[in-house]
Design an enzyme around this catalytic site. Structure first.
Site, short mmCIF file in Angstrom:
data_model
loop_
_atom_site.label_atom_id
_atom_site.label_comp_id
_atom_site.label_asym_id
_atom_site.label_seq_id
_atom_site.Cartn_x
_atom_site.Cartn_y
_atom_site.Cartn_z
CD GLU A 1 -2.75 1.37 2.57
OE1 GLU A 1 -2.62 -0.04 3.35
OE2 GLU A 1 -3.58 1.77 2.21
CE LYS B 1 -6.95 1.95 3.38
NZ LYS B 1 -5.99 2.10 3.93
CB CYS C 1 -4.76 -1.45 3.83
SG CYS C 1 -4.39 -2.42 5.51
N1 LIG Z 1 -3.41 0.86 5.82
C1 LIG Z 1 -4.52 0.85 6.65
O1 LIG Z 1 -5.90 0.95 5.86
N2 LIG Z 1 -4.20 0.40 7.63
C2 LIG Z 1 -5.64 -0.18 8.85
C3 LIG Z 1 -5.15 -1.21 9.66
C4 LIG Z 1 -5.45 -2.92 9.57
O2 LIG Z 1 -7.03 -2.53 8.35
O3 LIG Z 1 -4.86 -3.39 10.08
#
Ligand SMILES: NC(=O)NCCC(=O)O
EC number: 3.5.1.6
Length: 384
Positions: free
Chosen positions: A119, A196, A233
């Site tokens: 990401e 996203k 993510c």
């Molecule tokens: N980058 C991101 O969305 N991290 C959020 C934490 C997770 O989903 O573990």
């Protein structure tokens, strides 16, 4: 919470569990054993020279009479940021380009057809700080920014589809920012982009300060190596997000991530794997590595003392298959390239075995959800 000194769950199991029991432990924890890929020795030599881990596995599918095997090799890249976060922006981006170029060279030697980076791979994961400059300067056009042009060259040179998750600046719509993955065909053309869909509001993941939830739905990209999608993510915690990519025909769903041990490490082996099973597709979970220190302290209203780092990004990238099997993870501490050979025929084979699409009752859920989101909805709860 362990940092870099604790290498991986796999290494710990190998070290402490006797071989006969280890086989059973792995059968339950990892499903049907994946075959180790016989990758060229010059790939391992280059990986060792460049100081990153290289692992390769293959997933098998049953032979069919009417369809030939549909074999594709995917590459998952996890890495640290090579420079300190207070180095000049252009130098940080250039260092990341250089690092990724070296890893992609090795992926090409390993015959990788589709490669995905982590990401917002061109920057430190600075959204925890809630500061704008210099972090917003890492944003680029998805269509023709320097990183997309860089990836187009890689794609063409190595005949590889590139999934490049970046911080996007959308010049056509008021210069706003998005968390975007650009998909570049092996011809070098930009196939399109996806954004996203779900933004975390948990701990130091203060990403909503920078961009909004994606507005492009659940696009699937037809490539010569199969239909691919990208669930960025935090979207991996949302089963409906995976489902929509699958309903649109995705056979491989990449999950480029940035997440830390204290928050999500126990969820990590479950979520993408469960999504592969539930949606009869392959899923590729990718996480960055190491600790990133920021120049100024920040807090996130969670009673933690002001701090200058996000915590430990634990790597552990892996691929899961529709039959529930999965590769071991890359290490928690090193940059790495995971090569996985997939037979996409396994997707339909597993759909036919479990019938999840057939038994999914989507019309029932569509009806019930349409009611449940209305402001005047009242849940059906029966009481004595
Ligand atoms: N980058 C991101 O969305 N991290 C959020 C934490 C997770 O989903 O573990």
């Amino acid at each position: 919470m362990a940092g870099a000194e604790w290498e991986s769950l796999e290494q710990c199991l190998e070290k402490h569990i006797p071989p006969a029991e280890l086989r059973e432990v792995k059968r339950i924890l990892y499903g049907k054993e994946t075959r180790k890929l016989d990758l060229p020795s010059r790939a391992f030599e280059a990986a060792s020279r460049e100081d990153f881990e290289l692992q390769g596995y293959a997933f098998e599918a049953a032979e069919e009479q009417l369809r030939r095997p549909r074999i594709v090799r995917v590459g998952l890249v996890q890495n640290r940021v090579p420079l300190p976060t207070d180095a000049p922006v252009a130098e940080q981006v250039a260092a990341l380009h250089k690092r990724i170029e070296a890893i992609v060279e090795v992926a090409a030697v390993c015959g990788v057809n589709v490669i995905c980076f982590q990401e917002v791979w061109t920057m430190p994961f600075a959204f925890c700080t809630r500061e704008k400059l210099p972090w917003t300067e890492f944003a680029e056009s998805a269509e023709d920014g320097p990183t997309t042009r860089f990836c187009q060259k890689l794609a063409k040179k190595h005949d590889v589809v590139v999934v490049s998750p970046i911080l996007e600046r959308d010049g056509e719509h008021g210069d706003v920012l998005w968390n975007t993955a650009v998909v570049i065909s092996n011809s070098g053309a930009v196939l399109g982009k996806t954004r996203k869909n779900h933004i975390p509001r948990v701990g130091d993941f203060n990403e909503s300060t920078y961009y909004m939830e994606g507005n492009l739905g659940h696009p699937v990209f037809q490539t010569p190596f199969g239909r691919i999608a990208v669930n960025i993510c935090y979207g991996r915690h949302h089963p409906l997000n995976w489902l929509m990519y699958s309903i649109n025909g995705a056979e491989i769903i990449f999950n480029p991530s940035a997440t830390i041990g204290a928050l999500s490490e126990s969820l990590w082996p479950i979520e993408a794997r469960n999504a592969a099973i539930a949606n009869h597709c392959f899923t590729c979970a990718i996480n960055r590595v190491g600790v990133e220190h920021y120049p100024n302290e920040f807090t996130s209203g969670d009673r933690k003392k002001a701090h200058c780092d996000f915590g430990y990004f634990y790597g552990s990238s892996y691929v899961a298959a529709p039959d529930g099997s999965r590769t071991p993870g890359l290490s928690r501490s090193r940059d790495g390239l995971l090569v996985a050979e997939l037979n996409l025929n396994l997707c339909r084979q597993m759909n036919d075995v479990w019938n999840f699409k057939m038994t999914g009752r989507y019309e029932m859920y569509a009806r019930e959800l349409a009611e449940a989101v209305k402001p005047n909805y009242s849940p059906t709860v029966l009481k004595e």
